[in-house]
Design a protein around this motif. Structure first.
Motif, PDB file in Angstrom:
ATOM      1  N   THR A 116       3.896  64.139  36.716  1.00 43.54           N
ATOM      2  CA  THR A 116       4.646  63.261  35.759  1.00 43.54           C
ATOM      3  C   THR A 116       4.054  62.146  35.621  1.00 43.54           C
ATOM      4  O   THR A 116       4.598  61.989  33.451  1.00 43.54           O
ATOM      5  CB  THR A 116       6.192  62.534  36.531  1.00 43.54           C
ATOM      6  OG1 THR A 116       5.495  61.817  37.566  1.00 43.54           O
ATOM      7  CG2 THR A 116       7.290  64.168  37.031  1.00 43.54           C
ATOM      8  N   SER A 117       3.152  61.952  35.577  1.00 40.72           N
ATOM      9  CA  SER A 117       2.256  60.721  35.123  1.00 40.72           C
ATOM     10  C   SER A 117       0.663  61.333  34.546  1.00 40.72           C
ATOM     11  O   SER A 117       0.118  60.242  34.190  1.00 40.72           O
ATOM     12  CB  SER A 117       1.733  60.220  36.306  1.00 40.72           C
ATOM     13  OG  SER A 117       1.205  60.616  37.162  1.00 40.72           O
ATOM     14  N   ARG A 121       8.191  59.416  28.510  1.00 38.39           N
ATOM     15  CA  ARG A 121       8.531  57.861  29.356  1.00 38.39           C
ATOM     16  C   ARG A 121       7.231  57.984  29.916  1.00 38.39           C
ATOM     17  O   ARG A 121       7.393  56.978  30.778  1.00 38.39           O
ATOM     18  CB  ARG A 121       9.596  58.609  30.498  1.00 38.39           C
ATOM     19  CG  ARG A 121      10.208  58.701  31.622  1.00 38.39           C
ATOM     20  CD  ARG A 121      10.905  57.945  31.692  1.00 38.39           C
ATOM     21  NE  ARG A 121      11.935  56.991  32.537  1.00 38.39           N
ATOM     22  CZ  ARG A 121      12.689  57.743  33.779  1.00 38.39           C
ATOM     23  NH1 ARG A 121      13.328  58.381  33.783  1.00 38.39           N
ATOM     24  NH2 ARG A 121      12.867  56.694  34.289  1.00 38.39           N
ATOM     25  N   HIS A 122       6.772  59.186  30.163  1.00 38.28           N
ATOM     26  CA  HIS A 122       5.305  58.551  30.931  1.00 38.28           C
ATOM     27  C   HIS A 122       3.999  58.905  30.157  1.00 38.28           C
ATOM     28  O   HIS A 122       3.094  58.667  30.861  1.00 38.28           O
ATOM     29  CB  HIS A 122       5.318  60.234  32.092  1.00 38.28           C
ATOM     30  CG  HIS A 122       6.183  59.634  32.933  1.00 38.28           C
ATOM     31  ND1 HIS A 122       5.946  58.811  33.865  1.00 38.28           N
ATOM     32  CD2 HIS A 122       7.545  60.562  33.653  1.00 38.28           C
ATOM     33  CE1 HIS A 122       7.749  58.936  34.814  1.00 38.28           C
ATOM     34  NE2 HIS A 122       8.190  60.556  34.314  1.00 38.28           N
TER      35      HIS A 122
END
Length: 200
Positions: free
Chosen positions: A171-172, A14-15
């Motif tokens: 999250t990044s 996702r990231h």
């Protein structure tokens, strides 16, 4: 002409952390003579019944087909940890493998897992277990990371005996530590080595 034996590096990212881990696992696979890594991803799933994903991804690895899974010599499967479980897109792909289960096409092939979470106790090991369970139902042989890999003892970031992991500070955050990179490569190399031994 027959295709060279390959380890399928299959993931949902996702990231970007899992995608980055997949590249290092592939490097480990490619260290074993006669084997190559085939990197593939799975598409997102929609919360509705309307298909929203294009046939080809906008970026990164191509989407995986069931034939590519069926014909692999080994499997490295990766997902971010969502509440201690694999992400829905990867589970959705696995849920489509009934024909492979009925025909026993994955029996006795080695498999391993890799994951990432944004906290130290974000469910990484449980997520690896969630990926392990359906593969054991397929008759695959789960291969973790042995403690001969000294990074597993020394790491202050990711790494488990159940499979490679990454600790993202947010999250990044997809920058892997040196220990995490080494463990990913060790995992890829090990799954290719086991695949090669099982073919002889």
């Amino acid at each position: 002409m027959n295709e060279a034996p390959y380890v399928l590096v299959l993931f949902y990212s996702r990231h970007g952390s899992i995608s980055e881990m997949a590249k290092h696992i592939a490097r480990g696979v490619n260290k074993i003579t006669g084997f190559e890594a085939k990197i593939r991803q799975v598409p997102d799933v929609s919360a509705t019944t309307i298909e929203t994903t294009p046939a080809l991804p906008d970026e990164g690895a191509p989407y995986c087909t069931l034939d590519e899974l069926a014909n692999c010599s080994g499997l490295a499967i990766g997902s971010p940890s969502y509440f201690g479980s694999m992400a829905a897109p990867l589970k959705h792909f696995i849920d489509q493998t009934t024909t492979l289960w009925l025909t026993g096409q994955l029996i006795d092939k080695p498999a391993c897992g890799f994951t990432s979470a944004s906290t130290m106790h974000g469910g990484q090991e449980q997520c690896l277990h969630s990926m392990m369970t359906p593969l054991i139902h397929h008759g695959m042989i789960w291969a973790g990371l042995p403690y001969r890999n000294k990074e597993l003892i020394n790491t202050t970031t990711g790494g488990t005996p159940y499979g490679a992991s990454h600790l993202a500070s947010s999250t990044s955050e997809n920058i892997l530590s040196e220990d995490e990179k080494a463990l990913c490569e060790a995992q890829g190399k090990r799954i290719a080595e086991i695949s090669k031994k099982l073919q002889t």
